[in-house]
Design an enzyme around this catalytic site. Structure first.
Site, mmCIF file in Angstrom:
data_model
loop_
_atom_site.group_PDB
_atom_site.id
_atom_site.type_symbol
_atom_site.label_atom_id
_atom_site.label_comp_id
_atom_site.label_asym_id
_atom_site.label_seq_id
_atom_site.Cartn_x
_atom_site.Cartn_y
_atom_site.Cartn_z
ATOM 1 N N HIS A 205 0.791 -1.229 0.000
ATOM 2 C CA HIS A 205 0.000 0.000 0.000
ATOM 3 C C HIS A 205 0.824 1.280 0.000
ATOM 4 C CE1 HIS A 205 1.069 -0.047 4.263
ATOM 5 N NE2 HIS A 205 0.684 1.201 4.317
ATOM 6 N N ARG A 206 2.109 1.217 0.296
ATOM 7 C CA ARG A 206 2.877 2.456 0.474
ATOM 8 C C ARG A 206 3.036 3.205 -0.851
ATOM 9 N NH1 ARG A 206 4.839 3.573 5.310
ATOM 10 N NH2 ARG A 206 4.846 1.881 6.841
#
Length: 368
Positions: A205-206
């Protein structure tokens, strides 16, 4: 003591739960939960309140979407309005998300005391918004609770007064130990997994990974090769789903990759507990896998949680297909020296609660 927990993103709820429960029933403490709305998808937050038996937030700001700076501006203004009308309070912030820095900046203008749970972590990568948040909150907080030795070292090296810092351990592990007995066999959570079948778990998700088309494609090239050996279960973060659609990446075409919506804490813990290996860019999963002894491959250029590497459970690899393949190969070599980091024992919330009451009692100015 009027204590206000400020939360907004999924990891905050896992950290807040044990402390909130530890302080329930103490006559000298009044607790308020302020939820900014940073994670507004019910799957991203409501299930945590349900599973941790927490009450609905007392204050819900509903600040969602928009850019990070716009979110921060709206949160700062809204929290400032709330805190300006309250008597001196203890403001507890968790981790490193936008809600954390917004609450700390709002509170510093008044006579509120700021407490930072999970202080001192550093990636030394200031392109990460989380790194800036950590540094700023640690500079203005009045009490700093650290999870590992590196956090203590960083704060003292940065000139933070020693008597502000307390090494208490990792409060996320309190949640893990409390709920691990409720986990189910992973094949009950994930129907595509046969009983006893080996599999991997992936979370991603980063922004550094998912906001770059070339990097994201390279990562999934590596994942495709892992998935050809083991099924890879991917609870898909909303941000990652949007970027894949935007970049034209068809994840459904990757054979062996099992796509799922975000799942609740206990179901996720069930999957992780039964996994052969976990691949992630999440800080929390680096910690949880260390606590339960599941090999972890962290797909990032850096990590602010070096204790997970030192304890032998985690490997940091470049976000490339080659890095991922090599990391998984290394992670699957049995490591007899793997161990749990110090004070990750499920009693961190108790240590924080006792210190908070002592801290509050010793500072008469907080009640002035």
């Amino acid at each position: 003591m009027n204590l206000i927990h400020v939360v907004g993103a999924r990891p905050n709820f896992v950290k807040m739960g044990p402390l909130y429960q530890e302080l329930i029933g103490r006559d000298e403490v009044s607790q308020t939960i302020l939820h900014t709305g940073q994670h507004f998808d019910p799957e991203m937050y409501q299930i945590f309140f349900d599973q941790f038996s927490l009450p609905r937030p007392d204050i819900e700001l509903g600040i969602t979407g928009a850019s990070v700076n716009e979110q921060l501006s709206k949160m700062l203004s809204a929290i400032d309005n709330i805190l300006s009308s309250l008597p001196p309070s203890v403001i507890v912030v968790y981790g490193d998300v936008t809600s954390t820095i917004a609450a700390a900046l709002a509170a510093i203008r008044y006579s509120h005391k700021i407490v930072h749970v999970e202080a001192g972590l550093r990636s030394f990568d200031q392109t990460m918004p989380e790194e800036i948040n950590r540094i700023l909150v640690d500079r203005i907080a009045h009490r700093l609770y650290v999870t590992e030795q590196s956090g203590l070292d960083h704060l003292l090296n940065e000139g933070v007064e020693k008597d502000k810092v307390v090494f208490v351990g990792n409060i996320m592990i309190d949640s893990l130990y409390r709920y691990i007995e409720k986990t189910k066999p992973p094949y009950e959570v994930e129907a595509a997994l046969a009983d006893g079948r080996e599999y991997a778990v992936l979370t991603l998700h980063r922004p550094a990974n998912v906001d770059s088309p070339s990097r994201l494609k390279n990562i999934f090239d590596g994942i495709a090769q892992i998935a050809s050996q083991y099924p890879v279960v991917l609870p898909l973060h909303p941000r990652t789903r949007e970027r894949c659609q935007e970049y034209g990446l068809d994840l459904a075409s990757i054979e062996g990759l099992i796509l799922r919506e975000p799942i609740g804490y206990i179901d996720m813990l069930s999957l992780v507990r039964g996994a052969k290996v976990v691949l992630t860019d999440s800080g929390g999963l680096q910690e949880e896998t260390a606590a339960i002894g599941v090999p972890c491959v962290t797909i990032r250029d850096n990590t602010e949680r070096p204790s997970t590497i030192e304890c032998g459970s985690n490997r940091l690899v470049a976000p490339t297909s080659e890095g991922i393949i090599f990391g998984v190969k290394e992670a699957l070599i049995p490591n007899p020296d793997m161990h749990v980091p110090p004070l990750w024992d499920g009693r961190t919330a108790k240590r924080i609660a006792e210190d908070l009451l002592e801290f509050y009692a010793s500072r008469e100015s907080i009640c002035a």
